[in-house]
Design an enzyme around this catalytic site. Structure first.
Site, PDB file in Angstrom:
ATOM      1  N   GLY A  46       0.825  -1.196   0.000  1.00 35.89           N
ATOM      2  CA  GLY A  46       0.000   0.000   0.000  1.00 35.89           C
ATOM      3  C   GLY A  46       0.859   1.246   0.000  1.00 35.89           C
ATOM      4  CD  GLN A  51       3.199   5.839   2.735  1.00 31.94           C
ATOM      5  OE1 GLN A  51       2.198   5.335   2.259  1.00 31.94           O
ATOM      6  NE2 GLN A  51       4.195   5.132   3.276  1.00 31.94           N
ATOM      7  CB  CYS A  93       5.138   2.172   7.497  1.00 30.87           C
ATOM      8  SG  CYS A  93       4.613   3.635   6.611  1.00 30.87           S
ATOM      9  CG  LEU A  94       6.507   1.053   1.443  1.00 32.93           C
ATOM     10  CD1 LEU A  94       5.788   1.394   0.139  1.00 32.93           C
ATOM     11  CD2 LEU A  94       7.681   0.135   1.190  1.00 32.93           C
ATOM     12  CG  HIS A 135      -0.821   1.306   7.333  1.00 33.81           C
ATOM     13  ND1 HIS A 135       0.083   0.908   8.295  1.00 33.81           N
ATOM     14  CD2 HIS A 135      -0.098   2.027   6.434  1.00 33.81           C
ATOM     15  CE1 HIS A 135       1.281   1.367   7.988  1.00 33.81           C
ATOM     16  NE2 HIS A 135       1.199   2.053   6.850  1.00 33.81           N
ATOM     17  CD  GLU A 136      -1.087   2.646   2.800  1.00 31.31           C
ATOM     18  OE1 GLU A 136      -0.654   3.817   2.731  1.00 31.31           O
ATOM     19  OE2 GLU A 136      -0.335   1.669   2.992  1.00 31.31           O
ATOM     20  CG  HIS A 139       0.340   6.922   5.554  1.00 30.97           C
ATOM     21  ND1 HIS A 139       1.516   7.376   6.118  1.00 30.97           N
ATOM     22  CD2 HIS A 139       0.481   5.582   5.418  1.00 30.97           C
ATOM     23  CE1 HIS A 139       2.332   6.350   6.310  1.00 30.97           C
ATOM     24  NE2 HIS A 139       1.729   5.253   5.906  1.00 30.97           N
TER      25      HIS A 139
END
Length: 174
Positions: A46, A51, A93-94, A135-136, A139
């Site tokens: 994701g 991000q 997480c990225l 999660h996304e 963000h």
């Protein structure tokens, strides 16, 4: 399509709220395409627009297994309209490479969103997809998964993260 740089903690932009998308045009579609290419290259499951430095309410997810066909979700202006149950699963997480922790989330979720043409859609999910949706969307609100940890675990993360800001580490998942 183009690969974009994934911002990493403690980048201040990651803590800002995203604005709703109001124009459904080629620029939005290009942003979504760039996000898809960036997520798959990372590799992750994701990615949210903040991000990569775009404070727009846009997320992408693909939680399919490697041996399954892609199940790409591109969601503009997403919102959880229903959620049930409890889940405690490990997340990464990225934007926070090299760190994973158990996060409490809802076990199921119904997502209302628009596609890149502005059409309204809904999608019900459980498991990894439901967790990824939450999660996304976090963000988009300027919330990282580490913000959902207990004060003790956040303190441990912050002490460890000092070294992360000076290293280039491989990214595993979003």
């Amino acid at each position: 399509m183009a690969l974009r740089e994934i911002l990493r903690y403690p980048e201040p932009l990651l803590k800002q709220k995203s604005v709703p998308v109001t124009e459904f045009n080629d620029e939005l579609k290009q942003l979504a395409d760039d996000m898809v290419e960036t997520m798959y290259d990372a590799p992750g499951v994701g990615l949210a627009a903040p991000q990569i430095g775009a404070l727009q309410r846009l997320i992408i997810l693909d939680c399919s297994a490697k041996d399954e066909p892609d199940d790409l979700l591109v969601a503009v202006n997403p919102e959880i309209i229903a959620a049930e149950g409890d889940s405690l699963e490990e997340e990464g997480c990225l934007s926070v490479p090299g760190y994973w922790a158990n996060v409490k989330r809802r076990a199921t979720a119904t997502l209302r969103y628009q596609d890149t043409d502005g059409n309204f859609c809904e999608r019900e999910a459980d498991g990894l997809l439901a967790i990824g949706m939450q999660h996304e969307i976090d963000h988009l609100e300027g919330v990282l998964f580490v913000d959902r940890l207990s004060p003790l675990k956040r303190s441990i993360f912050r002490k460890k993260s000092v070294s992360y800001t000076h290293l280039t580490l491989p990214t595993i998942c979003s």
